[in-house]
Design an enzyme around this catalytic site. Structure first.
Site, PDB file in Angstrom:
ATOM      1  N   THR A 154       0.867  -1.185   0.000  1.00  0.00           N
ATOM      2  CA  THR A 154       0.000   0.000   0.000  1.00  0.00           C
ATOM      3  C   THR A 154       0.904   1.236   0.000  1.00  0.00           C
ATOM      4  O   THR A 154       1.366   1.661  -1.053  1.00  0.00           O
ATOM      5  CB  THR A 154      -0.972   0.000   1.192  1.00  0.00           C
ATOM      6  OG1 THR A 154      -0.251  -0.253   2.409  1.00  0.00           O
ATOM      7  CG2 THR A 154      -2.037  -1.054   1.020  1.00  0.00           C
ATOM      8  N   THR A 191      -1.504  -2.836  10.445  1.00  0.00           N
ATOM      9  CA  THR A 191      -2.067  -3.051   9.118  1.00  0.00           C
ATOM     10  C   THR A 191      -1.012  -3.678   8.235  1.00  0.00           C
ATOM     11  O   THR A 191      -0.408  -3.063   7.378  1.00  0.00           O
ATOM     12  CB  THR A 191      -2.643  -1.761   8.497  1.00  0.00           C
ATOM     13  OG1 THR A 191      -3.267  -2.103   7.264  1.00  0.00           O
ATOM     14  CG2 THR A 191      -1.639  -0.693   8.285  1.00  0.00           C
ATOM     15  N   GLU A 277       6.047   4.520   7.281  1.00  0.00           N
ATOM     16  CA  GLU A 277       5.646   5.658   6.457  1.00  0.00           C
ATOM     17  C   GLU A 277       6.499   6.894   6.754  1.00  0.00           C
ATOM     18  O   GLU A 277       6.553   7.371   7.885  1.00  0.00           O
ATOM     19  CB  GLU A 277       4.166   5.969   6.678  1.00  0.00           C
ATOM     20  CG  GLU A 277       3.266   4.922   6.051  1.00  0.00           C
ATOM     21  CD  GLU A 277       1.797   5.103   6.343  1.00  0.00           C
ATOM     22  OE1 GLU A 277       0.995   4.507   5.619  1.00  0.00           O
ATOM     23  OE2 GLU A 277       1.468   5.822   7.305  1.00  0.00           O
TER      24      GLU A 277
END
Length: 408
Positions: A154, A191, A277
């Site tokens: 992702t 996640t 991230e």
């Protein structure tokens, strides 16, 4: 143990494929993957501890608890299929049915994984078309693992794979896996999705017990941002095609295999932490000489999840006071006047705290050590023999930018 250049197709009898089906916005990103074992495989699964569980998590839990063996895993990215009610669960089962029909197996042999935006329903026409495209692309080769590893990403910036082989009673056994994860990552998993394949022959219950043990020191010891997701899942499939004498007890072969499975779990977990991230470096925290394992784990997690500490690591600032502070509010007891702290990287090691107070260290030397892309804080509390390691990353401006417009 032999470290291999490989992923989920490294063990015998496993095929994979990854491609763009159109679940994600854009025109180029791969967004669906399929993994297949040529023969039925024992399955172990570990899942999020978030009370809010995505539909594929509920389906996976059901299969791991009820099925002796599975054959396949189908994965989509872009949409998490979480908080989608009964329709979302029906879509997960439908995804398994579509894959099962194309592969000539039962839907109860198909695990499902989803990751992406919460609250949206899957576009089942796209999912069905994607599965039908994936099946003829299934291959054993190295590239197919890379394709599958890319298709499950992702906000990740790189694919994540690991593989090793070991010898059990004269037979070579291989373990290989792929995973994804970059944000909404916190101890108790986040996640993230992990798919590990092995050609070992092992009792299913023993495999499940082993993976649940190993997850506690690997995937459950990583954190990016403190958020535990709705979708995190790690599956281990063991198809027995190596032909080793079946492991049915905790003998020498069991312990050798355990080290191989631990290595793959740990390496995949570290790759998630190091690709957090917006991050610029992997941050490892070791706690030594604790009175018990739980104490060591709690202290290391508290430091690795501290936003102030993470910001300091980003700034290459040896702000050790933030580390001691994070230890102090962890809930564990220790004597601050017995704590030693060092920073370590490829540039060397520097003691910055001795017996709870700063050493006469060089700030320039500390900055040099903290400038590497992998940095370790080594903490010794001098109160026992246990230790633990947690992994995370630094906290950057880019993290906010990524998550401020994640759905756009």
């Amino acid at each position: 143990m032999k470290i291999l250049d490989g992923g989920v197709t490294a063990p015998k009898g496993f095929l994979a494929a990854g491609l763009r089906a159109g679940v994600k916005p854009g025109k180029t990103n791969k967004d669906m993957a399929l993994i297949l074992s040529e023969v039925p495989a024992a399955a172990a699964g570990t899942f999020t501890r978030n009370i809010v569980k995505a539909a594929p998590v509920l389906w996976g839990q059901k299969l791991v608890n009820e099925q002796e063996a599975v054959r396949a895993v189908v994965v989509n990215t872009g949409i998490a299929n979480a908080c989608t009610g009964e329709k979302g669960y029906e879509n997960t089962v439908k995804t398994a049915e579509i894959a099962a029909e194309g592969l000539g197996i039962s839907k109860e042999e198909v695990l499902v994984g989803s990751t992406g935006v919460i609250g949206q329903q899957l576009p089942m026409d796209v999912i069905e078309a994607g599965v039908k495209l994936l099946i003829p692309e299934l291959k054993h080769d190295r590239q197919s693992s890379k394709d599958a590893a890319e298709a499950i990403l992702t906000t990740d910036t790189k694919i994540k794979e690991a593989a090793v082989s070991v010898e059990l009673s004269g037979t070579e056994v291989t373990v290989g896996g792929i995973c994804k994860g970059s944000g909404m990552i916190h101890p108790n998993m986040g996640t993230m999705l992990g798919f590990i394949a092995t050609d070992v022959s092992i009792d299913r219950n023993l495999l499940l017990e082993l993976q649940r043990e190993l997850i506690e020191d690997t995937f459950n010891m990583i954190s990016v941002d403190g958020d535990t997701s709705t979708n995190d899942t790690v599956f281990v499939l063991a198809n027995g095609m190596a032909g080793n004498p079946k492991i049915t007890e905790k003998n020498e072969d069991y312990h050798i295999f355990k080290e191989a499975l631990l290595y793959v779990n740990r390496e995949l977990a570290k790759k998630i932490a190091g690709d957090g991230e917006g991050c610029t470096k992997l941050f490892e925290v070791q706690v030594h000489h604790a009175p018990d394992k739980d104490c060591a784990k709690t202290l290391s997690k508290s430091v690795v999840t501290s936003s102030l500490t993470k910001a300091a690591i980003y700034g290459k600032d040896a702000n050790w006071g933030r580390i001691l502070c994070a230890m102090g509010y962890s809930g564990e007891s220790f004597d601050p006047l017995k704590v030693d702290i060092s920073f370590e990287s490829k540039k060397g090691r520097l003691a910055i705290v001795k017996d709870g107070v700063a050493t006469d260290y060089s700030e320039e030397r500390a900055t040099e050590i903290l400038s590497e892309d992998e940095v370790t804080a080594v903490i010794d509390i001098h109160n026992g023999e246990e230790q633990a390691t947690a992994w995370g990353c630094d906290l950057t401006h880019e993290y906010v930018s990524i998550n401020a417009d994640y759905r756009s």
